[in-house]
Design a protein around this motif. Structure first.
Motif, PDB file in Angstrom:
ATOM      1  N   VAL A 197       6.747  94.551  18.916  1.00  0.00           N
ATOM      2  CA  VAL A 197       7.612  95.283  19.850  1.00  0.00           C
ATOM      3  C   VAL A 197       6.839  95.670  21.107  1.00  0.00           C
ATOM      4  CG1 VAL A 197       8.965  97.393  20.174  1.00  0.00           C
ATOM      5  CG2 VAL A 197       9.124  96.125  18.018  1.00  0.00           C
ATOM      6  N   ALA A 198       5.573  96.062  20.930  1.00  0.00           N
ATOM      7  CA  ALA A 198       4.739  96.446  22.081  1.00  0.00           C
ATOM      8  C   ALA A 198       4.554  95.282  23.040  1.00  0.00           C
ATOM      9  CB  ALA A 198       3.383  96.949  21.588  1.00  0.00           C
ATOM     10  N   TYR A 199       4.315  94.083  22.491  1.00  0.00           N
ATOM     11  CA  TYR A 199       4.163  92.909  23.362  1.00  0.00           C
ATOM     12  C   TYR A 199       5.451  92.606  24.123  1.00  0.00           C
ATOM     13  CZ  TYR A 199      -0.493  91.292  21.991  1.00  0.00           C
ATOM     14  OH  TYR A 199      -1.846  91.165  21.831  1.00  0.00           O
ATOM     15  N   LEU A 200       6.584  92.741  23.454  1.00  0.00           N
ATOM     16  CA  LEU A 200       7.862  92.492  24.132  1.00  0.00           C
ATOM     17  C   LEU A 200       8.088  93.516  25.243  1.00  0.00           C
ATOM     18  CD1 LEU A 200      10.231  91.565  21.155  1.00  0.00           C
ATOM     19  CD2 LEU A 200       9.017  90.037  22.718  1.00  0.00           C
ATOM     20  N   ALA A 201       7.685  94.756  25.000  1.00  0.00           N
ATOM     21  CA  ALA A 201       7.800  95.791  26.029  1.00  0.00           C
ATOM     22  C   ALA A 201       6.899  95.484  27.217  1.00  0.00           C
ATOM     23  CB  ALA A 201       7.453  97.155  25.438  1.00  0.00           C
ATOM     24  N   LEU A 225      10.202  92.431  34.659  1.00  0.00           N
ATOM     25  CA  LEU A 225      11.396  93.088  35.180  1.00  0.00           C
ATOM     26  C   LEU A 225      11.100  94.355  35.989  1.00  0.00           C
ATOM     27  CD1 LEU A 225      13.634  92.782  31.980  1.00  0.00           C
ATOM     28  CD2 LEU A 225      13.622  91.277  33.988  1.00  0.00           C
ATOM     29  N   ARG A 226      10.158  95.163  35.510  1.00  0.00           N
ATOM     30  CA  ARG A 226       9.851  96.419  36.196  1.00  0.00           C
ATOM     31  C   ARG A 226       8.341  96.609  36.292  1.00  0.00           C
ATOM     32  NH1 ARG A 226      14.301  99.847  36.614  1.00  0.00           N
ATOM     33  NH2 ARG A 226      12.951 100.886  38.122  1.00  0.00           N
ATOM     34  N   PRO A 227       7.683  95.825  37.154  1.00  0.00           N
ATOM     35  CA  PRO A 227       6.214  95.879  37.240  1.00  0.00           C
ATOM     36  C   PRO A 227       5.661  97.239  37.622  1.00  0.00           C
ATOM     37  CG  PRO A 227       7.156  94.576  39.041  1.00  0.00           C
ATOM     38  CD  PRO A 227       8.255  94.828  38.062  1.00  0.00           C
ATOM     39  N   GLU A 228       6.488  98.095  38.221  1.00  0.00           N
ATOM     40  CA  GLU A 228       5.989  99.426  38.593  1.00  0.00           C
ATOM     41  C   GLU A 228       5.665 100.270  37.360  1.00  0.00           C
ATOM     42  OE1 GLU A 228      10.564  99.721  38.854  1.00  0.00           O
ATOM     43  OE2 GLU A 228       8.986  98.225  39.153  1.00  0.00           O
ATOM     44  N   TYR A 229       6.173  99.857  36.202  1.00  0.00           N
ATOM     45  CA  TYR A 229       5.905 100.590  34.963  1.00  0.00           C
ATOM     46  C   TYR A 229       4.825  99.924  34.103  1.00  0.00           C
ATOM     47  CZ  TYR A 229      10.197 103.169  36.002  1.00  0.00           C
ATOM     48  OH  TYR A 229      11.154 103.957  36.604  1.00  0.00           O
ATOM     49  N   ASN A 230       4.161  98.908  34.649  1.00  0.00           N
ATOM     50  CA  ASN A 230       3.144  98.167  33.886  1.00  0.00           C
ATOM     51  C   ASN A 230       2.091  99.080  33.267  1.00  0.00           C
ATOM     52  OD1 ASN A 230       4.110  95.596  34.124  1.00  0.00           O
ATOM     53  ND2 ASN A 230       2.835  95.028  35.858  1.00  0.00           N
ATOM     54  N   LEU A 281       2.036 102.347  32.752  1.00  0.00           N
ATOM     55  CA  LEU A 281       2.573 103.292  31.778  1.00  0.00           C
ATOM     56  C   LEU A 281       2.821 102.603  30.442  1.00  0.00           C
ATOM     57  CD1 LEU A 281       3.790 106.021  30.940  1.00  0.00           C
ATOM     58  CD2 LEU A 281       5.973 105.248  31.927  1.00  0.00           C
ATOM     59  N   VAL A 282       3.483 101.446  30.482  1.00  0.00           N
ATOM     60  CA  VAL A 282       3.791 100.720  29.248  1.00  0.00           C
ATOM     61  C   VAL A 282       2.507 100.256  28.568  1.00  0.00           C
ATOM     62  CG1 VAL A 282       4.944  98.685  28.277  1.00  0.00           C
ATOM     63  CG2 VAL A 282       6.064 100.018  30.067  1.00  0.00           C
ATOM     64  N   ALA A 283       1.537  99.797  29.359  1.00  0.00           N
ATOM     65  CA  ALA A 283       0.269  99.325  28.790  1.00  0.00           C
ATOM     66  C   ALA A 283      -0.460 100.457  28.065  1.00  0.00           C
ATOM     67  CB  ALA A 283      -0.619  98.747  29.887  1.00  0.00           C
ATOM     68  N   ASN A 284      -0.450 101.663  28.634  1.00  0.00           N
ATOM     69  CA  ASN A 284      -1.113 102.803  27.997  1.00  0.00           C
ATOM     70  C   ASN A 284      -0.422 103.186  26.685  1.00  0.00           C
ATOM     71  OD1 ASN A 284      -3.026 103.040  30.038  1.00  0.00           O
ATOM     72  ND2 ASN A 284      -1.798 104.478  31.225  1.00  0.00           N
ATOM     73  N   LEU A 285       0.913 103.124  26.684  1.00  0.00           N
ATOM     74  CA  LEU A 285       1.664 103.455  25.471  1.00  0.00           C
ATOM     75  C   LEU A 285       1.515 102.376  24.405  1.00  0.00           C
ATOM     76  CD1 LEU A 285       4.973 104.828  27.062  1.00  0.00           C
ATOM     77  CD2 LEU A 285       3.164 106.161  25.972  1.00  0.00           C
ATOM     78  N   GLN A 322      -1.015  97.838  19.723  1.00  0.00           N
ATOM     79  CA  GLN A 322      -1.614  96.507  19.712  1.00  0.00           C
ATOM     80  C   GLN A 322      -2.806  96.391  18.774  1.00  0.00           C
ATOM     81  OE1 GLN A 322      -1.677  96.578  24.217  1.00  0.00           O
ATOM     82  NE2 GLN A 322      -1.354  94.398  23.892  1.00  0.00           N
ATOM     83  N   LEU A 323      -3.251  97.518  18.235  1.00  0.00           N
ATOM     84  CA  LEU A 323      -4.355  97.477  17.277  1.00  0.00           C
ATOM     85  C   LEU A 323      -3.902  96.974  15.905  1.00  0.00           C
ATOM     86  CD1 LEU A 323      -6.172 100.813  18.181  1.00  0.00           C
ATOM     87  CD2 LEU A 323      -6.776  98.487  18.871  1.00  0.00           C
ATOM     88  N   GLY A 324      -2.598  96.736  15.759  1.00  0.00           N
ATOM     89  CA  GLY A 324      -2.088  96.200  14.504  1.00  0.00           C
ATOM     90  C   GLY A 324      -2.694  94.856  14.168  1.00  0.00           C
ATOM     91  N   GLU A 325      -2.834  93.998  15.162  1.00  0.00           N
ATOM     92  CA  GLU A 325      -3.440  92.689  14.923  1.00  0.00           C
ATOM     93  C   GLU A 325      -4.909  92.830  14.524  1.00  0.00           C
ATOM     94  OE1 GLU A 325      -1.865  89.090  17.377  1.00  0.00           O
ATOM     95  OE2 GLU A 325      -1.959  90.810  18.749  1.00  0.00           O
ATOM     96  N   VAL A 326      -5.597  93.767  15.168  1.00  0.00           N
ATOM     97  CA  VAL A 326      -7.006  93.995  14.835  1.00  0.00           C
ATOM     98  C   VAL A 326      -7.129  94.476  13.392  1.00  0.00           C
ATOM     99  CG1 VAL A 326      -9.089  95.281  15.433  1.00  0.00           C
ATOM    100  CG2 VAL A 326      -7.518  94.542  17.244  1.00  0.00           C
ATOM    101  N   ALA A 327      -6.273  95.425  13.011  1.00  0.00           N
ATOM    102  CA  ALA A 327      -6.305  95.949  11.643  1.00  0.00           C
ATOM    103  C   ALA A 327      -6.010  94.840  10.634  1.00  0.00           C
ATOM    104  CB  ALA A 327      -5.283  97.081  11.502  1.00  0.00           C
ATOM    105  N   PHE A 328      -5.027  94.015  10.937  1.00  0.00           N
ATOM    106  CA  PHE A 328      -4.662  92.918  10.039  1.00  0.00           C
ATOM    107  C   PHE A 328      -5.811  91.928   9.886  1.00  0.00           C
ATOM    108  CE2 PHE A 328      -2.856  88.560   9.717  1.00  0.00           C
ATOM    109  CZ  PHE A 328      -2.352  88.645   8.423  1.00  0.00           C
ATOM    110  N   ALA A 329      -6.410  91.537  11.020  1.00  0.00           N
ATOM    111  CA  ALA A 329      -7.511  90.571  10.989  1.00  0.00           C
ATOM    112  C   ALA A 329      -8.695  91.117  10.200  1.00  0.00           C
ATOM    113  CB  ALA A 329      -7.932  90.208  12.410  1.00  0.00           C
ATOM    114  N   LEU A 330      -9.063  92.369  10.442  1.00  0.00           N
ATOM    115  CA  LEU A 330     -10.199  92.963   9.745  1.00  0.00           C
ATOM    116  C   LEU A 330      -9.917  93.116   8.252  1.00  0.00           C
ATOM    117  CD1 LEU A 330     -11.353  95.691  12.304  1.00  0.00           C
ATOM    118  CD2 LEU A 330     -12.521  93.550  11.733  1.00  0.00           C
TER     119      LEU A 330
END
Length: 238
Positions: free
Chosen positions: A180-184, A191-196, A198-202, A207-215
């Motif tokens: 969901v985070a990647y889709l956001a 669509l709304r680059p002015e929020y890049n 903010l969305v990246a910080n949230l 996005q650490l889900g992939e890291v947790a899964f891999a480890l």
């Protein structure tokens, strides 16, 4: 059981390799060489650190190749859980490779323009800077487009983890949130680059889900859960 755990650790190693290589061009090089709002300074930075920029191109190509291996190793790990979902994961994950290879072309074009070879003498410096900036902008937008598939392929992967019986289900939940985070991120970027920002910080902790899964699969492998009847018998015997 031994082969299952071995396959999980192989997939975990490949996944971790991808996680370590991909940020070079995605995060490190833009932070090191690109100057926001100053095209001339960005092009000058690339020219001054050409080898680093070349390394970024190479890293993207390697990332695309490793991604292809990753989808295969995960398909091999989960195909017996549900072949339909495993194939869907494989197809979604495969899209990562051509997108990385295509995006490398924009950086190759940028590099040629920065080098200013004699056959581009008809273009003055301002024109070459403008064209190079165009290709860098295309690369950035293509990254946002790629995030659609970076997110979508995590949903069938999460479903497979949840149903597998040999991995903890909290990983499936985290992978879903990661998707969901990647889709956001993709939606904000396109669509709304002015929020890049903010969305990246949230999105970052998600996005650490992939890291947790891999480890997890690298260090813990895969451990099939014992059927409830056997667990009850074991408890009684104890």
């Amino acid at each position: 059981m031994h082969n299952l755990s071995k396959n999980a650790r192989i997939a975990g190693f490949v996944y971790l390799l991808l996680i370590l290589i991909a940020p070079l061009r995605l995060v490190y090089i833009p932070g090191k060489l690109f100057v926001s709002g100053d095209a001339a300074a960005t092009i000058a930075g690339i020219a001054a650190h050409e080898q680093l920029f070349r390394l970024g191109i190479f890293a993207d190509l390697v990332t695309g190749a490793v991604s292809l291996v990753l989808t295969f190793t995960l398909y091999r790990l989960f195909k017996d859980v549900n072949k339909t979902w495993a194939l869907l994961m494989l197809m979604m994950g495969f899209m990562d490779t051509p997108l990385y290879f295509f995006n490398s072309l924009t950086d190759m074009a940028t590099l040629i323009l920065v080098q200013a070879p004699t056959y581009l003498a008809a273009f003055d410096q301002a024109q070459r800077t403008g064209l190079a900036t165009l290709f860098l902008k295309m690369h950035n937008l293509m990254t946002f487009a790629s995030e659609i598939f970076w997110g979508l392929w995590l949903f069938p992967l999460a479903a497979l983890v949840y149903r597998s019986g040999f991995l903890p289900r909290f990983l499936a939940v985290w992978l879903t949130i990661n998707g969901v985070a990647y889709l956001a991120l993709s939606g904000a970027g396109l669509l709304r680059p002015e929020y890049n920002e903010l969305v990246a910080n949230l999105a970052f902790p998600c996005q650490l889900g992939e890291v947790a899964f891999a480890l997890w699969i690298l260090t813990m492998g895969a451990k099939p859960r014992q059927p409830a009847a056997l667990r009850g018998a074991a408890t009684t015997a104890a």
